[in-house]
Design a protein around this motif. Structure first.
Motif, PDB file in Angstrom:
ATOM      1  N   LEU A  19       0.822  -1.211   0.000  1.00 47.69           N
ATOM      2  CA  LEU A  19       0.000   0.000   0.000  1.00 47.69           C
ATOM      3  C   LEU A  19       0.853   1.257   0.000  1.00 47.69           C
ATOM      4  CD1 LEU A  19      -2.660  -0.992   2.693  1.00 47.69           C
ATOM      5  CD2 LEU A  19      -2.730  -1.382   0.221  1.00 47.69           C
ATOM      6  N   HIS A  20       1.963   1.216   0.745  1.00 43.34           N
ATOM      7  CA  HIS A  20       2.800   2.418   0.883  1.00 43.34           C
ATOM      8  C   HIS A  20       4.153   2.028   1.458  1.00 43.34           C
ATOM      9  CE1 HIS A  20       3.381   6.736   1.069  1.00 43.34           C
ATOM     10  NE2 HIS A  20       3.778   6.636   2.329  1.00 43.34           N
ATOM     11  N   VAL A  21       5.203   2.688   0.964  1.00 44.19           N
ATOM     12  CA  VAL A  21       6.561   2.512   1.481  1.00 44.19           C
ATOM     13  C   VAL A  21       7.130   3.898   1.724  1.00 44.19           C
ATOM     14  CG1 VAL A  21       8.888   1.645   1.014  1.00 44.19           C
ATOM     15  CG2 VAL A  21       6.903   0.401   0.141  1.00 44.19           C
ATOM     16  N   GLU A  22       7.745   4.081   2.886  1.00 41.62           N
ATOM     17  CA  GLU A  22       8.341   5.382   3.193  1.00 41.62           C
ATOM     18  C   GLU A  22       9.469   5.212   4.196  1.00 41.62           C
ATOM     19  OE1 GLU A  22       6.950   9.776   4.802  1.00 41.62           O
ATOM     20  OE2 GLU A  22       5.450   8.371   4.076  1.00 41.62           O
ATOM     21  N   THR A  23      10.510   6.016   4.032  1.00 43.09           N
ATOM     22  CA  THR A  23      11.591   6.084   5.008  1.00 43.09           C
ATOM     23  C   THR A  23      11.357   7.338   5.834  1.00 43.09           C
ATOM     24  OG1 THR A  23      13.115   4.957   3.523  1.00 43.09           O
ATOM     25  CG2 THR A  23      14.095   6.238   5.308  1.00 43.09           C
ATOM     26  N   LEU A  24      11.293   7.157   7.162  1.00 43.30           N
ATOM     27  CA  LEU A  24      10.971   8.273   8.029  1.00 43.30           C
ATOM     28  C   LEU A  24      11.551   8.072   9.424  1.00 43.30           C
ATOM     29  CD1 LEU A  24       7.667   7.744   9.716  1.00 43.30           C
ATOM     30  CD2 LEU A  24       8.012   6.469   7.627  1.00 43.30           C
ATOM     31  N   ASP A  25      11.529   9.145  10.205  1.00 42.33           N
ATOM     32  CA  ASP A  25      11.876   9.073  11.629  1.00 42.33           C
ATOM     33  C   ASP A  25      10.570   8.798  12.360  1.00 42.33           C
ATOM     34  OD1 ASP A  25      12.489   9.424  14.293  1.00 42.33           O
ATOM     35  OD2 ASP A  25      13.523  11.333  14.022  1.00 42.33           O
ATOM     36  N   ILE A  26      10.348   7.545  12.681  1.00 37.01           N
ATOM     37  CA  ILE A  26       9.062   7.129  13.266  1.00 37.01           C
ATOM     38  C   ILE A  26       8.837   7.696  14.665  1.00 37.01           C
ATOM     39  CG2 ILE A  26       9.890   4.949  14.230  1.00 37.01           C
ATOM     40  CD1 ILE A  26       7.037   3.925  12.998  1.00 37.01           C
ATOM     41  N   THR A  27       9.887   8.186  15.312  1.00 30.09           N
ATOM     42  CA  THR A  27       9.704   8.775  16.638  1.00 30.09           C
ATOM     43  C   THR A  27       9.084  10.164  16.549  1.00 30.09           C
ATOM     44  OG1 THR A  27      11.951   9.690  16.712  1.00 30.09           O
ATOM     45  CG2 THR A  27      11.631   7.467  17.598  1.00 30.09           C
ATOM     46  N   ARG A  28       9.006  10.739  15.363  1.00 30.67           N
ATOM     47  CA  ARG A  28       8.381  12.061  15.166  1.00 30.67           C
ATOM     48  C   ARG A  28       6.890  11.888  14.875  1.00 30.67           C
ATOM     49  NH1 ARG A  28      11.521  16.521  14.060  1.00 30.67           N
ATOM     50  NH2 ARG A  28       9.773  17.263  12.812  1.00 30.67           N
ATOM     51  N   SER A  29       6.067  12.539  15.653  1.00 30.62           N
ATOM     52  CA  SER A  29       4.619  12.399  15.484  1.00 30.62           C
ATOM     53  C   SER A  29       4.158  12.877  14.113  1.00 30.62           C
ATOM     54  CB  SER A  29       3.867  13.139  16.593  1.00 30.62           C
ATOM     55  OG  SER A  29       4.150  14.524  16.542  1.00 30.62           O
ATOM     56  N   THR A  30       4.771  13.912  13.578  1.00 35.21           N
ATOM     57  CA  THR A  30       4.368  14.405  12.254  1.00 35.21           C
ATOM     58  C   THR A  30       4.676  13.374  11.174  1.00 35.21           C
ATOM     59  OG1 THR A  30       6.466  15.599  12.043  1.00 35.21           O
ATOM     60  CG2 THR A  30       4.557  16.860  12.806  1.00 35.21           C
ATOM     61  N   SER A  31       5.761  12.632  11.336  1.00 34.94           N
ATOM     62  CA  SER A  31       6.100  11.579  10.364  1.00 34.94           C
ATOM     63  C   SER A  31       5.099  10.436  10.442  1.00 34.94           C
ATOM     64  CB  SER A  31       7.515  11.046  10.626  1.00 34.94           C
ATOM     65  OG  SER A  31       8.477  12.053  10.418  1.00 34.94           O
ATOM     66  N   ARG A  70       3.470   2.174  18.852  1.00 39.41           N
ATOM     67  CA  ARG A  70       4.147   1.050  19.490  1.00 39.41           C
ATOM     68  C   ARG A  70       5.527   0.820  18.853  1.00 39.41           C
ATOM     69  NH1 ARG A  70       6.061  -3.442  18.945  1.00 39.41           N
ATOM     70  NH2 ARG A  70       5.390  -3.669  16.801  1.00 39.41           N
ATOM     71  N   ILE A  71       5.594   0.901  17.534  1.00 40.97           N
ATOM     72  CA  ILE A  71       6.879   0.734  16.838  1.00 40.97           C
ATOM     73  C   ILE A  71       7.834   1.861  17.233  1.00 40.97           C
ATOM     74  CG2 ILE A  71       8.017   0.731  14.584  1.00 40.97           C
ATOM     75  CD1 ILE A  71       5.402  -0.584  13.480  1.00 40.97           C
ATOM     76  N   ALA A  72       7.319   3.094  17.321  1.00 41.71           N
ATOM     77  CA  ALA A  72       8.151   4.233  17.716  1.00 41.71           C
ATOM     78  C   ALA A  72       8.721   4.047  19.116  1.00 41.71           C
ATOM     79  CB  ALA A  72       7.342   5.530  17.646  1.00 41.71           C
ATOM     80  N   VAL A  73       7.889   3.571  20.039  1.00 43.25           N
ATOM     81  CA  VAL A  73       8.351   3.319  21.410  1.00 43.25           C
ATOM     82  C   VAL A  73       9.420   2.234  21.410  1.00 43.25           C
ATOM     83  CG1 VAL A  73       7.638   2.409  23.667  1.00 43.25           C
ATOM     84  CG2 VAL A  73       6.247   4.138  22.517  1.00 43.25           C
ATOM     85  N   ASP A  74       9.207   1.199  20.621  1.00 43.06           N
ATOM     86  CA  ASP A  74      10.185   0.125  20.489  1.00 43.06           C
ATOM     87  C   ASP A  74      11.530   0.678  20.020  1.00 43.06           C
ATOM     88  OD1 ASP A  74      10.992  -2.671  20.416  1.00 43.06           O
ATOM     89  OD2 ASP A  74      10.797  -2.554  18.236  1.00 43.06           O
ATOM     90  N   MET A  75      11.504   1.530  19.017  1.00 39.82           N
ATOM     91  CA  MET A  75      12.728   2.126  18.488  1.00 39.82           C
ATOM     92  C   MET A  75      13.385   3.037  19.526  1.00 39.82           C
ATOM     93  SD  MET A  75      13.191   1.141  15.366  1.00 39.82           S
ATOM     94  CE  MET A  75      12.306   0.511  13.969  1.00 39.82           C
TER      95      MET A  75
END
Length: 92
Positions: free
Chosen positions: A32-44, A70-75
């Motif tokens: 559906l979608h692929v993206e590289t991002l900083d998952i710890t950023r809420s805007t991302s 959950r993934i952001a917290v894991d990271m």
């Protein structure tokens, strides 16, 4: 007889050095979608969720947002620090 519904999954690569990770949202074999991002950023996370969920009424946006968090917290907790360098998949 009802057709089985495949779950939405989020695959992600744990970063080795940078803060960014690549997320891939899939249903079954359909990407559906692929993206590289900083998952710890809420805007991302918000942008990624919007790109995946908009126009797809069958996706539970609240559950998807919760899984991204959950993934952001894991990271951020060090569990996603890249020591294993492997790809991971999770149901959203």
């Amino acid at each position: 007889m009802s057709a089985s519904v495949e779950p939405l999954t989020i695959e992600y690569q744990r970063p080795t050095k940078s803060k960014t990770t690549t997320l891939t949202a899939k249903i079954g074999g359909d990407i559906l979608h692929v993206e590289t991002l900083d998952i710890t950023r809420s805007t991302s996370r918000e942008r990624f969720a919007k790109d995946v969920c908009n126009g797809r009424p069958g996706i539970d946006r609240k559950a998807f947002d919760a899984e991204l968090l959950r993934i952001a917290v894991d990271m951020a907790s060090g569990n996603g620090d890249g020591r294993d360098g492997g790809a991971h998949s999770t149901d959203a």
